[in-house]
Design an enzyme around this catalytic site. Structure first.
Site, PDB file in Angstrom:
ATOM      1  N   LYS A  96      -9.039  13.161  13.269  1.00 60.15           N
ATOM      2  CA  LYS A  96      -9.384  13.189  11.852  1.00 60.15           C
ATOM      3  C   LYS A  96     -10.094  11.887  11.503  1.00 60.15           C
ATOM      4  CE  LYS A  96      -7.236  14.387   7.418  1.00 60.15           C
ATOM      5  NZ  LYS A  96      -6.001  14.465   6.644  1.00 60.15           N
ATOM      6  N   GLU A 118      -8.629   3.717  -2.311  1.00 57.09           N
ATOM      7  CA  GLU A 118      -8.910   4.632  -1.199  1.00 57.09           C
ATOM      8  C   GLU A 118      -9.348   5.966  -1.770  1.00 57.09           C
ATOM      9  OE1 GLU A 118      -5.889   5.342   1.813  1.00 57.09           O
ATOM     10  OE2 GLU A 118      -5.357   3.216   1.858  1.00 57.09           O
ATOM     11  N   TYR A 131     -12.677   9.460   9.067  1.00 59.12           N
ATOM     12  CA  TYR A 131     -13.039   9.213   7.677  1.00 59.12           C
ATOM     13  C   TYR A 131     -14.187   8.214   7.512  1.00 59.12           C
ATOM     14  CZ  TYR A 131      -8.608  11.204   5.827  1.00 59.12           C
ATOM     15  OH  TYR A 131      -7.567  12.019   5.456  1.00 59.12           O
ATOM     16  N   ASN A 150       0.845  -1.180   0.000  1.00 58.15           N
ATOM     17  CA  ASN A 150       0.000   0.000   0.000  1.00 58.15           C
ATOM     18  C   ASN A 150       0.886   1.238   0.000  1.00 58.15           C
ATOM     19  OD1 ASN A 150      -2.735   1.401   0.592  1.00 58.15           O
ATOM     20  ND2 ASN A 150      -1.313   2.285   2.083  1.00 58.15           N
ATOM     21  N   GLU A 151       0.787   2.028  -1.063  1.00 61.57           N
ATOM     22  CA  GLU A 151       1.388   3.369  -1.118  1.00 61.57           C
ATOM     23  C   GLU A 151       2.900   3.401  -0.907  1.00 61.57           C
ATOM     24  OE1 GLU A 151      -2.436   6.132  -0.002  1.00 61.57           O
ATOM     25  OE2 GLU A 151      -0.770   6.095   1.416  1.00 61.57           O
TER      26      GLU A 151
END
Length: 468
Positions: free
Chosen positions: A435, A375, A437, A159-160
């Protein structure tokens, strides 16, 4: 005009082991670099996160009830191999078998990532992927998982890769917290891409069932003034750092002349050199046509302006709007257009950027087979009232991104699914618990889940494939 998505489109939710599981030392799990790094540098830790380690049956039941038919899950490498290699931890293996069984029981297809920012501490402190030995350790870990978890139909190696190099060696907000070392950024990208390629080839040669791909974060980079060649150049160089270098490795099996010209310029200005071997390119080349899918993580775009000065990057971790700064010597600086909306964390919201990025993949890398948006979502300081969150801003954000995905499909790109980040509220690497989501609100004190307004909206879209 109301837009639609295909009947077989996956409407997913995304998670990551370290951000969701909690239980960071439970049942034999080995340490990861983040454990101590968070204690030393931040005002939060990954305990208990969303307690997904124990509460996954609740989250998967909610997924089924709300039309979520795919879930991104990552395996914590240090739950399987506590030190990254050697002895296997049977309790970790058992946990993931149970988790995948629950996914299938609830008709939620697991898309499983092998590495989501959480290299075991024993390997991380020994250079992480800058150390070539880590390539072998990763490939061995991947092979173990392919053999062991035959119930998994969709594998993702990493991932990323981009944000790992960026977070660890450029911005310095990820352990080991090194700043402004562009050579390490590119070397990390490269070695991780070689690891990806080796694992993909092994998967195909081993005749394992299912599909395999990689997830890249691809923030679109635009020139602040499209008529200024210096701004255009700044956007190109920034794109090489974050996107093109990694995409070339994935689908060309090498770095194009234009990419290497940009890399060499950046390193000439900033110092350092790369170690790129012939066998690396043999591995990249052998895997370039074997990727079954590309996962694109997209949240925002950036605008770049020519800049002559020293590198300075300030990360906005607390949602204090306007506090971030990003300028790289020999590359450029980020400068936001006035008319494009931004979040409190200075993320520039631009759905068109997702469309442009998808079309870029189709144009530049025609050997891509299919794309999942793995995502996309909006981080908010959610207001919890009436046992829910009236998150109309999040609904609007997701709606606009689904609409451009519909446009891209109409324009001939094979996009097969969308995973909202995140399924439930999780902890954010460099922003903590403020934060949020999720589709489902998590009370981190009680670990109770509450569907947000967005969850009801998403359910309707998933059931009808109509974006409205």
């Amino acid at each position: 005009m109301t837009k639609t998505l295909p009947k077989d489109f996956i409407f997913g939710g995304a998670t990551a082991a370290y951000q969701a599981e909690g239980a960071t030392h439970t049942d034999g799990k080995g340490p990861v670099a983040w454990d101590k790094y968070l204690e030393d540098n931040y005002w939060y830790t990954a305990e208990p996160a969303s307690d997904f380690y124990n509460r996954y049956p609740v989250d998967l039941k909610l997924s089924e009830e709300f039309g979520v038919n795919g879930i991104r899950i990552s395996i914590a490498w240090s739950r399987i191999f506590p030190t990254g290699k050697g002895e296997v931890n049977p309790k970790g293996v058992e946990y993931y078998h149970n988790l995948f069984a629950e996914c299938h029981k609830r008709h939620v297809e697991p898309f499983v990532t092998l590495h989501h920012f959480d290299t075991p501490e024993a390997l991380h402190s020994d250079g992480d992927f800058l150390n070539r030995e880590n390539i072998e350790h990763f490939v061995n870990y991947a092979e173990f998982c392919f053999k062991e978890f035959s119930e998994v139909n969709y594998w993702t190696t990493f991932n990323e890769i981009g944000p790992i190099g960026d977070g660890q060696y450029l911005v310095g907000k990820f352990p080991p917290g090194i700043q402004y070392d562009l050579a390490k950024v590119f070397q990390s990208h490269h070695n991780m891409m070689v690891s990806h390629a080796r694992a993909v080839k092994l998967f195909k040669d081993g005749g394992y069932s299912g599909e395999i791909g990689v997830v890249h974060a691809l923030p679109t980079k635009y020139p602040f003034d499209a008529n200024n060649p210096d701004d255009v150049r700044a956007a190109e160089l920034e794109d090489i750092i974050h996107n093109k270098f990694i995409l070339d490795a994935t689908y060309l099996g090498k770095y194009s002349d234009k990419t290497m010209e940009g890399v060499n310029h950046i390193l000439e200005v900033n110092g350092g050199e790369l170690d790129l071997c012939e066998e690396d390119f043999a591995a990249l080349d052998a895997a370039k046509d074997l990727n079954d899918f590309l996962g694109i993580n997209y949240y925002m775009s950036d605008w770049m302006q020519a800049f002559d000065g020293e590198t300075e990057i300030i990360h906005n971790g607390k949602g204090e709007k306007g506090s971030s700064k990003y300028q790289i010597k020999g590359v450029g600086r980020r400068k936001a257009p006035v008319d494009v909306p931004k979040t409190d964390w200075d993320w520039i919201l631009f759905p068109q950027g997702l469309y442009d990025q998808i079309m870029r993949v189709k144009a530049d890398y025609p050997n891509y087979k299919k794309i999942y948006i793995t995502e996309n979502g909006l981080g908010y300081k959610d207001e919890f009232v009436d046992n829910t969150v009236y998150d109309d801003g999040r609904i609007d954000y997701v709606k606009k991104h689904l609409e451009v995905i519909s446009d891209a499909i109409s324009d001939g790109v094979n996009v097969k699914g969308y995973f909202m980040w995140s399924l439930m509220d999780v902890f954010s690497w460099s922003n903590g618990y403020e934060k949020r989501y999720g589709l489902f609100y998590v009370d981190f004190e009680t670990q109770e889940r509450y569907p947000k307004k967005s969850a009801y909206w998403y359910k309707k879209v998933a059931e009808t494939q109509v974006i409205e």
